[in-house]
Motif scaffolding. Structure first.
Motif, PDB file in Angstrom:
ATOM      1  N   GLN A 217     -13.065   2.814   7.555  1.00 49.13           N
ATOM      2  CA  GLN A 217     -12.040   4.028   6.846  1.00 49.13           C
ATOM      3  C   GLN A 217     -12.547   4.750   5.882  1.00 49.13           C
ATOM      4  O   GLN A 217     -13.129   4.126   4.911  1.00 49.13           O
TER       5      GLN A 217
ATOM      6  N   GLU B  57       4.515   6.005   5.361  1.00 49.62           N
ATOM      7  CA  GLU B  57       4.839   5.599   7.020  1.00 49.62           C
ATOM      8  C   GLU B  57       6.351   5.339   7.023  1.00 49.62           C
ATOM      9  O   GLU B  57       6.963   5.740   7.848  1.00 49.62           O
TER      10      GLU B  57
ATOM     11  N   VAL C  95       0.837  10.192   8.684  1.00 48.22           N
ATOM     12  CA  VAL C  95      -0.304   9.421   7.882  1.00 48.22           C
ATOM     13  C   VAL C  95      -1.416   9.256   8.885  1.00 48.22           C
ATOM     14  O   VAL C  95      -1.019   8.734  10.039  1.00 48.22           O
ATOM     15  N   ARG C  96      -2.354   9.918   8.340  1.00 43.26           N
ATOM     16  CA  ARG C  96      -3.618   9.775   9.315  1.00 43.26           C
ATOM     17  C   ARG C  96      -4.612   9.130   8.620  1.00 43.26           C
ATOM     18  O   ARG C  96      -5.164   9.416   7.529  1.00 43.26           O
ATOM     19  N   ARG C  97      -5.293   8.070   9.419  1.00 50.07           N
ATOM     20  CA  ARG C  97      -6.481   7.522   8.621  1.00 50.07           C
ATOM     21  C   ARG C  97      -7.777   7.788   9.306  1.00 50.07           C
ATOM     22  O   ARG C  97      -7.842   7.656  10.650  1.00 50.07           O
ATOM     23  N   ARG C  98      -8.621   8.241   8.790  1.00 49.34           N
ATOM     24  CA  ARG C  98      -9.868   8.830   9.115  1.00 49.34           C
ATOM     25  C   ARG C  98     -10.915   7.715   9.210  1.00 49.34           C
ATOM     26  O   ARG C  98     -10.895   7.192   8.005  1.00 49.34           O
ATOM     27  N   LYS C  99     -11.683   7.732   9.963  1.00 50.52           N
ATOM     28  CA  LYS C  99     -12.921   6.730   9.940  1.00 50.52           C
ATOM     29  C   LYS C  99     -14.287   7.221  10.070  1.00 50.52           C
ATOM     30  O   LYS C  99     -14.403   8.314  10.725  1.00 50.52           O
TER      31      LYS C  99
ATOM     32  N   SER D  53       0.267   3.771   1.420  1.00 51.68           N
ATOM     33  CA  SER D  53       0.253   4.684   2.726  1.00 51.68           C
ATOM     34  C   SER D  53       1.292   3.961   3.734  1.00 51.68           C
ATOM     35  O   SER D  53       2.020   4.715   4.315  1.00 51.68           O
ATOM     36  N   ASP D  54       1.657   2.764   3.573  1.00 47.18           N
ATOM     37  CA  ASP D  54       2.719   2.077   4.322  1.00 47.18           C
ATOM     38  C   ASP D  54       4.042   2.520   3.696  1.00 47.18           C
ATOM     39  O   ASP D  54       4.734   2.853   4.684  1.00 47.18           O
TER      40      ASP D  54
ATOM     41  N   LYS E  54       0.772  -0.948  -0.062  1.00 51.56           N
ATOM     42  CA  LYS E  54      -0.034   0.123   0.118  1.00 51.56           C
ATOM     43  C   LYS E  54       0.956   1.260   0.101  1.00 51.56           C
ATOM     44  O   LYS E  54       1.887   1.303   0.683  1.00 51.56           O
TER      45      LYS E  54
ATOM     46  N   GLY F 259     -10.872   7.594   4.699  1.00 49.36           N
ATOM     47  CA  GLY F 259      -9.896   8.090   3.893  1.00 49.36           C
ATOM     48  C   GLY F 259      -8.459   8.051   4.717  1.00 49.36           C
ATOM     49  O   GLY F 259      -8.435   8.111   5.947  1.00 49.36           O
ATOM     50  N   VAL F 260      -7.472   8.406   3.680  1.00 45.91           N
ATOM     51  CA  VAL F 260      -6.137   8.279   4.421  1.00 45.91           C
ATOM     52  C   VAL F 260      -5.418   9.568   3.919  1.00 45.91           C
ATOM     53  O   VAL F 260      -5.631  10.184   2.731  1.00 45.91           O
TER      54      VAL F 260
END
Length: 255
Positions: A240, A223, A230-234, A219-220, A217, A242-243
């Motif tokens: 999830q 990071e 990196v912020r993951r919003r739920k 995002s990984d 990914k 969005g990232v």
């Protein structure tokens, strides 16, 4: 354009593409649309394409016979180009997948894009840069054998080693690409939606793929560099939503 409802024509240069990637290739193409046409080109009367013959039936790929009329001349390339133009003018497709490591398809990819259709290229890492750059997105077939280190590997498949933070930070070209894309997609607070960042990066470098660096990914990968937050919003149901990423060098508002 990608996803459900996207009609793709898949043209495979079997002469310089290994059949061991056939299954993974079609699985990757399914991420971008539906392969309505699947054709593989080569001289099927000889033994050099025996490995492909099993895959033709298994993957429902239509073999297109092209005799090698002259030694040293690649008749397969000409057949693929002619068929591609016929399919282009049929107005039945939204995009093309050209599977080859041959630079002879550079002009074909550019011509299809000029008609407003998307072009996905697939080839080995030896693929010349002009062909890579002529595609909207280019995927190295070596990455299709990628195994996520966090998922049990399939029998006989070794995980691709992840680059360390030091290795990633030492890759100037990669760091500049990541930072440029984040800056272009960021809001006033410096945060950028990962989807937008990925889109910008692909436009700048069609062959960019986080799997090249050992990460399934994007995002990984961000990071792992330790250069970004990196912020993951739920959403309300815990899914999830969005990232978002932010360059750690970006100052906080009013700071």
């Amino acid at each position: 354009m990608a996803g459900d409802g996207v009609r793709l024509a898949v043209l495979i240069d079997a002469d310089n593409t290994s059949p061991k990637f056939a299954e993974a290739l079609l699985a990757e193409i399914a991420k971008y649309g539906t392969a309505h046409a699947r054709r593989a080109y080569g001289d099927w009367t000889g033994n050099q394409l025996n490995g492909w013959k099993e895959q033709l039936l298994k993957q429902s790929i239509q073999p297109i016979q092209q005799f090698a009329y002259t030694v040293g001349k690649n008749a397969t390339d000409s057949a693929m180009v002619i068929d591609a133009m016929d399919l282009l003018y049929s107005d039945r497709f939204d995009g093309f997948c050209i599977v080859s490591s041959d630079s002879d398809f550079t002009r074909l990819a550019a011509r299809i894009r000029e008609s407003g259709l998307i072009v996905y290229g697939f080839g080995a890492r030896k693929t010349p840069e002009p062909f890579v750059a002529a595609c909207d997105k280019f995927i190295y077939i070596e990455n299709l054998a990628y195994e996520d280190p966090d998922v049990p590997a399939k029998p006989g498949a070794a995980p691709r080693a992840r680059r360390t933070a030091a290795q990633l930070k030492g890759d100037t070209r990669l760091v500049n690409l990541l930072r440029t894309a984040v800056e272009a997609a960021s809001d006033d607070d410096g945060w950028a939606a990962l989807g937008g960042v990925g889109s910008i990066m692909t436009k700048q470098r069609p062959d960019f793929d986080s799997r090249t660096y050992g990460f399934a990914k994007l995002s990984d990968l961000f990071e792992a560099t330790t250069l970004f937050e990196v912020r993951r919003r739920k959403n309300s149901d815990g899914q999830q939503a969005g990232v978002f990423v932010k360059d750690r060098r970006t100052p906080e508002p009013n700071s």
